[in-house]
Design a protein around this motif. Structure first.
Motif, PDB file in Angstrom:
ATOM      1  N   ASP A 109       5.150 -11.844  28.619  1.00  0.00           N
ATOM      2  CA  ASP A 109       5.889 -12.826  29.405  1.00  0.00           C
ATOM      3  C   ASP A 109       5.965 -14.180  28.697  1.00  0.00           C
ATOM      4  N   GLY A 113       9.424 -15.775  27.927  1.00  0.00           N
ATOM      5  CA  GLY A 113       9.685 -17.114  28.442  1.00  0.00           C
ATOM      6  C   GLY A 113      10.189 -18.046  27.358  1.00  0.00           C
ATOM      7  N   GLY A 116      13.695 -17.380  26.993  1.00  0.00           N
ATOM      8  CA  GLY A 116      14.505 -17.581  28.194  1.00  0.00           C
ATOM      9  C   GLY A 116      15.108 -16.319  28.761  1.00  0.00           C
ATOM     10  N   LEU A 117      14.453 -15.173  28.591  1.00  0.00           N
ATOM     11  CA  LEU A 117      15.006 -13.921  29.108  1.00  0.00           C
ATOM     12  C   LEU A 117      15.004 -13.931  30.631  1.00  0.00           C
ATOM     13  N   GLU A 118      16.093 -13.478  31.207  1.00  0.00           N
ATOM     14  CA  GLU A 118      16.263 -13.477  32.660  1.00  0.00           C
ATOM     15  C   GLU A 118      16.219 -12.050  33.207  1.00  0.00           C
ATOM     16  N   ASP A 119      15.838 -11.934  34.495  1.00  0.00           N
ATOM     17  CA  ASP A 119      15.757 -10.620  35.159  1.00  0.00           C
ATOM     18  C   ASP A 119      14.908  -9.653  34.336  1.00  0.00           C
ATOM     19  N   ARG A 120      13.707 -10.084  34.019  1.00  0.00           N
ATOM     20  CA  ARG A 120      12.838  -9.313  33.123  1.00  0.00           C
ATOM     21  C   ARG A 120      12.294  -8.048  33.770  1.00  0.00           C
ATOM     22  N   GLY A 140      15.258  -8.206  29.082  1.00  0.00           N
ATOM     23  CA  GLY A 140      16.004  -9.040  30.011  1.00  0.00           C
ATOM     24  C   GLY A 140      17.234  -9.626  29.353  1.00  0.00           C
ATOM     25  N   PRO A 143      19.813 -16.004  27.556  1.00  0.00           N
ATOM     26  CA  PRO A 143      20.383 -17.112  28.343  1.00  0.00           C
ATOM     27  C   PRO A 143      21.909 -17.115  28.368  1.00  0.00           C
TER      28      PRO A 143
END
Length: 260
Positions: A109, A113, A116-120, A140, A143
């Motif tokens: 994580d 982080g 900036g990975l989203e919906d991991r 994920g 950005p």
């Protein structure tokens, strides 16, 4: 603070139960009852690191990679690992390692982080207990969509890396990324299964790289050290926040090799 109290705090973050069965984590040298007033944090327990820990008077050495990994039949100064163990013992220093348990609960994580990975989601599940599914790496959305060449520069900037090795076409668009700090060859199939466009990891050789590309997965090899070096500032912040009264020292960032 006693060593066992510090161990309890470290294991609240990364329980030993999350470590792989082949791994060697926890207190590898020293007594649990030892009074610890200072900790030195590094990625590896090299001879240089141990000498630096001694120089600042550290009572405990904390690393990501375990120095004691393969079975030892004897501990003597004739072998370089045995010599380091003796140095730690003679200095009265405890030695604790957080490896694959930190990979699962911390490292994945932290790097996701940074990027900036989203919906991991978990990349490779290594631990299941009822509703809990944890494991190595994360996948994920980046950005924003970007070309593979832009993604390589993005990784270099976010992770403070001078150079990366890239498998894939520079102009192809990547949207979803999988990240596996350290050696990620075992995560290639899972990255493909999850529909990742690019795998960001380390220790990828020629055949693994070209085979991944043929299956639609680009690879950015940021090096084993390049992604995992986050362990030191991460644990420096955690220990400084959680261990009141304990002095925390961090090993300086230093690449383990150079390119001629």
């Amino acid at each position: 603070m006693k060593c066992y109290e510090i161990m309890k705090c470290l294991e609240e973050l990364s329980p030993k139960s999350f470590a792989e069965s082949w791994d060697n984590v926890g207190l590898l040298c020293g007594r649990e009852e030892k009074e610890v007033s200072s900790i030195y944090i590094a990625l590896d327990a090299t001879k240089e690191v141990i000498e630096e820990a001694k120089a600042v008077g550290a009572d405990m050495l904390l690393t990501h990679h375990p120095m004691i990994f393969k079975p030892l039949k004897r501990v003597s100064g004739e072998h370089f690992i045995g010599d380091k163990i003796l140095t730690l013992a003679e200095s009265g220093m405890c030695y604790y390692a957080m490896h694959t348990n930190f990979d699962v609960m911390g490292m994945a994580d932290a790097v996701a982080g940074q990027l900036g990975l989203e919906d991991r989601k978990v990349l490779t599940v290594t631990f299941e207990d009822g509703s809990i599914r944890e494991g190595i790496g994360r996948a994920g959305a980046l950005p924003a969509p970007m070309t593979l060449a832009e993604c390589a520069e993005f990784v270099k900037s976010r992770c403070r890396i001078e150079q990366v090795k890239v498998f894939g076409m520079p102009a192809e668009t990547v949207v979803m990324a999988a990240v596996c700090p350290g050696s990620g060859k075992s995560c290639i199939e899972d990255a493909i299964r999850l529909g990742a466009d690019v795998l960001i990891t380390g220790d990828i050789d020629h055949h693994e790289g070209i085979d991944s590309v043929e299956q639609g997965l680009a690879v950015i090899d940021a090096g084993h050290y390049g992604l995992e070096k986050i362990f030191v500032p991460y644990m420096e912040e955690y220990c400084s926040r959680k261990l009141a009264g304990v002095k925390v020292y961090a090993a300086p960032e230093k690449e383990p090799f150079w390119m001629a």
